[in-house]
Design a protein around this motif. Structure first.
Motif, mmCIF file in Angstrom:
data_model
loop_
_atom_site.group_PDB
_atom_site.id
_atom_site.type_symbol
_atom_site.label_atom_id
_atom_site.label_comp_id
_atom_site.label_asym_id
_atom_site.label_seq_id
_atom_site.Cartn_x
_atom_site.Cartn_y
_atom_site.Cartn_z
ATOM 1 N N LEU A 238 1.995 17.503 -16.403
ATOM 2 C CA LEU A 238 1.173 17.569 -17.615
ATOM 3 C C LEU A 238 0.526 18.942 -17.776
ATOM 4 O O LEU A 238 0.434 19.468 -18.888
ATOM 5 C CB LEU A 238 0.099 16.476 -17.580
ATOM 6 C CG LEU A 238 0.612 15.036 -17.655
ATOM 7 C CD1 LEU A 238 -0.548 14.050 -17.536
ATOM 8 C CD2 LEU A 238 1.375 14.793 -18.954
ATOM 9 N N VAL A 243 -1.848 19.992 -22.023
ATOM 10 C CA VAL A 243 -2.298 18.734 -22.614
ATOM 11 C C VAL A 243 -3.157 18.965 -23.854
ATOM 12 O O VAL A 243 -3.027 18.244 -24.853
ATOM 13 C CB VAL A 243 -3.072 17.901 -21.572
ATOM 14 C CG1 VAL A 243 -3.642 16.641 -22.213
ATOM 15 C CG2 VAL A 243 -2.160 17.543 -20.412
ATOM 16 N N GLU A 247 -1.125 17.059 -26.969
ATOM 17 C CA GLU A 247 -1.552 15.765 -26.434
ATOM 18 C C GLU A 247 -0.541 14.657 -26.728
ATOM 19 O O GLU A 247 -0.242 13.828 -25.868
ATOM 20 C CB GLU A 247 -2.915 15.389 -27.034
ATOM 21 C CG GLU A 247 -3.478 14.080 -26.466
ATOM 22 C CD GLU A 247 -4.852 13.775 -27.014
ATOM 23 O OE1 GLU A 247 -5.269 12.602 -26.888
ATOM 24 O OE2 GLU A 247 -5.509 14.679 -27.563
ATOM 25 N N THR A 248 0.008 14.641 -27.946
ATOM 26 C CA THR A 248 0.962 13.589 -28.328
ATOM 27 C C THR A 248 2.203 13.623 -27.446
ATOM 28 O O THR A 248 2.688 12.588 -26.974
ATOM 29 C CB THR A 248 1.368 13.742 -29.803
ATOM 30 O OG1 THR A 248 0.200 13.697 -30.618
ATOM 31 C CG2 THR A 248 2.315 12.625 -30.221
ATOM 32 N N GLU A 249 2.736 14.817 -27.228
ATOM 33 C CA GLU A 249 3.930 14.954 -26.393
ATOM 34 C C GLU A 249 3.642 14.539 -24.954
ATOM 35 O O GLU A 249 4.480 13.880 -24.303
ATOM 36 C CB GLU A 249 4.433 16.400 -26.424
ATOM 37 C CG GLU A 249 5.064 16.827 -27.741
ATOM 38 C CD GLU A 249 4.033 17.192 -28.811
ATOM 39 O OE1 GLU A 249 4.450 17.539 -29.926
ATOM 40 O OE2 GLU A 249 2.813 17.122 -28.531
ATOM 41 N N CYS A 250 2.475 14.914 -24.444
ATOM 42 C CA CYS A 250 2.109 14.545 -23.071
ATOM 43 C C CYS A 250 1.939 13.041 -22.929
ATOM 44 O O CYS A 250 2.273 12.457 -21.895
ATOM 45 C CB CYS A 250 0.833 15.270 -22.659
ATOM 46 S SG CYS A 250 1.071 17.044 -22.432
ATOM 47 N N GLU A 251 1.426 12.411 -23.965
ATOM 48 C CA GLU A 251 1.311 10.950 -23.937
ATOM 49 C C GLU A 251 2.698 10.305 -23.881
ATOM 50 O O GLU A 251 2.916 9.328 -23.152
ATOM 51 C CB GLU A 251 0.562 10.468 -25.184
ATOM 52 C CG GLU A 251 0.253 8.973 -25.176
ATOM 53 C CD GLU A 251 -0.540 8.542 -26.391
ATOM 54 O OE1 GLU A 251 -0.577 7.326 -26.660
ATOM 55 O OE2 GLU A 251 -1.122 9.415 -27.069
ATOM 56 N N VAL A 254 3.946 10.557 -20.221
ATOM 57 C CA VAL A 254 3.352 9.584 -19.295
ATOM 58 C C VAL A 254 3.939 8.197 -19.536
ATOM 59 O O VAL A 254 4.302 7.483 -18.593
ATOM 60 C CB VAL A 254 1.821 9.561 -19.442
ATOM 61 C CG1 VAL A 254 1.226 8.450 -18.572
ATOM 62 C CG2 VAL A 254 1.226 10.900 -19.052
ATOM 63 N N LYS A 255 4.057 7.810 -20.793
ATOM 64 C CA LYS A 255 4.636 6.499 -21.108
ATOM 65 C C LYS A 255 6.068 6.393 -20.611
ATOM 66 O O LYS A 255 6.484 5.352 -20.084
ATOM 67 C CB LYS A 255 4.581 6.250 -22.619
ATOM 68 C CG LYS A 255 3.191 5.951 -23.149
ATOM 69 C CD LYS A 255 3.236 5.658 -24.651
ATOM 70 C CE LYS A 255 1.861 5.266 -25.178
ATOM 71 N NZ LYS A 255 1.891 4.990 -26.622
ATOM 72 N N LEU A 299 -6.186 12.307 -19.801
ATOM 73 C CA LEU A 299 -5.111 11.674 -20.560
ATOM 74 C C LEU A 299 -4.443 10.568 -19.763
ATOM 75 O O LEU A 299 -4.215 9.461 -20.269
ATOM 76 C CB LEU A 299 -4.052 12.711 -20.962
ATOM 77 C CG LEU A 299 -2.839 12.130 -21.685
ATOM 78 C CD1 LEU A 299 -3.182 11.751 -23.097
ATOM 79 C CD2 LEU A 299 -1.677 13.115 -21.672
ATOM 80 N N MET A 300 -4.175 10.846 -18.488
ATOM 81 C CA MET A 300 -3.476 9.855 -17.668
ATOM 82 C C MET A 300 -4.377 8.636 -17.421
ATOM 83 O O MET A 300 -3.921 7.492 -17.461
ATOM 84 C CB MET A 300 -3.065 10.467 -16.322
ATOM 85 C CG MET A 300 -2.191 9.563 -15.481
ATOM 86 S SD MET A 300 -1.216 10.475 -14.280
ATOM 87 C CE MET A 300 -2.487 11.207 -13.280
#
Length: 300
Positions: A238, A243, A247-251, A254-255, A299-300
């Motif tokens: 990340l 991040v 932020e959207t791409e990092c989310e 993680v998903k 975020l995580m």
């Protein structure tokens, strides 16, 4: 049956032999040289199927050539010149096989960037302008990777054909380390790939993300001498994506890591809670002396 004959010829002339038998090694070199020389004359045939099969055989022999077989310089130059002409053939299948055959003749130059190589330049022109998807796929898979050629590969993550996009992602996964891409390129590739409407392209993007995860794991291991935890690896991935800016791409990342079972949600929570730096249970300090969670950890 024709494909079986092609595979047989390639297997026969490139079959590994006892390297201690000098006579046998010499005979194999002579056989390969004679076959390639004869096939070169066939690449000029008026019949398209003959041009196609001759280029296919040349590509097969060159890609399976044993390490001990060395081709004479005059034959190599002849191969480069004659097969390069077939990159402009009117038949797409011939162009594709010619591209396969020339892959090992790319020369990086003193700086290893392939900027001055004629074959690499022809590849870049072909992959950018050829209307046939199979030609674009073969050229992408054959193109030598460097800073100079990376743009040609990356642009095809947006190709109109899903099979070409899939090939571009598989090339990024197998040949291009994450560090070779800018932060924007990393996030653009992840966003496009993981949201692609075609399952095959999304799957290729997942392969790329898994490779980046493993690369990060290996780098952390090399730096500390110890195998990193899942949370340390995810946080490092990340951090390499920025991040706060993406932020959207990092989310999405993680998903995807959770959905693919590459990391375990319960393990992540336990590892974070056991860390003094990352736990949410630590005592609240005043605004001046306290430290916030990192953006990646939050975020995580």
């Amino acid at each position: 049956h024709v494909e079986r004959v092609v595979r047989f010829v390639v297997s026969f002339v490139t079959h590994p032999v006892d390297e201690s038998d000098a006579k046998l090694l010499e005979e194999q070199e002579q056989l390969v040289e004679a076959l390639l020389s004869w096939l070169l004359t066939m690449t000029k045939a008026s019949e398209k199927s003959v041009r196609y099969r001759s280029c296919q055989l040349i590509a097969g022999v060159l890609s399976h050539l044993p390490a001990h077989v060395s081709l004479p310089n005059n034959l190599i130059q002849e191969l480069r010149a004659q097969v390069s002409c077939r990159l402009r053939d009117k038949v797409p299948q011939v162009r594709a096989q010619a591209a396969r055959a020339l892959a090992r003749f790319q020369e990086g130059g003193d700086d290893g960037e392939f900027a001055d190589d004629e074959i690499t330049a022809a590849y870049q022109q072909l992959v950018a302008g050829d209307r046939n998807k199979e030609v674009r796929k073969v050229v992408l898979a054959s193109l030598a990777v460097s800073t100079h050629t990376l743009k040609s590969i990356f642009m095809h993550t947006r190709d109109t054909c899903d099979s070409v996009r899939r090939t571009a992602y598989l090339v990024l996964a197998s040949k291009v380390p994450m560090s070779a891409l800018s932060i924007k390129q990393r996030n653009d590739a992840l966003r496009r790939g993981l949201r692609d409407r075609m399952p095959s392209v999304k799957q290729a993007a997942q392969v790329m993300l898994k490779q980046w995860y493993k690369e990060t794991q290996e780098q952390l291991n090399a730096a500390s001498g110890e195998r990193p935890t899942e949370s340390e690896t995810v946080l490092s991935v990340l951090d390499s994506l920025d991040v706060e800016a993406y932020e959207t791409e990092c989310e999405l990342v993680v998903k995807e890591l959770l959905d693919s079972n590459l990391v375990n949600a319960v393990s992540l929570v336990r590892e974070l809670d056991a860390s003094e730096n990352h736990t949410l249970k630590r005592k609240t300090e005043d605004a001046d002396g306290g430290e916030c969670l990192s953006s990646a950890c939050a975020l995580m």
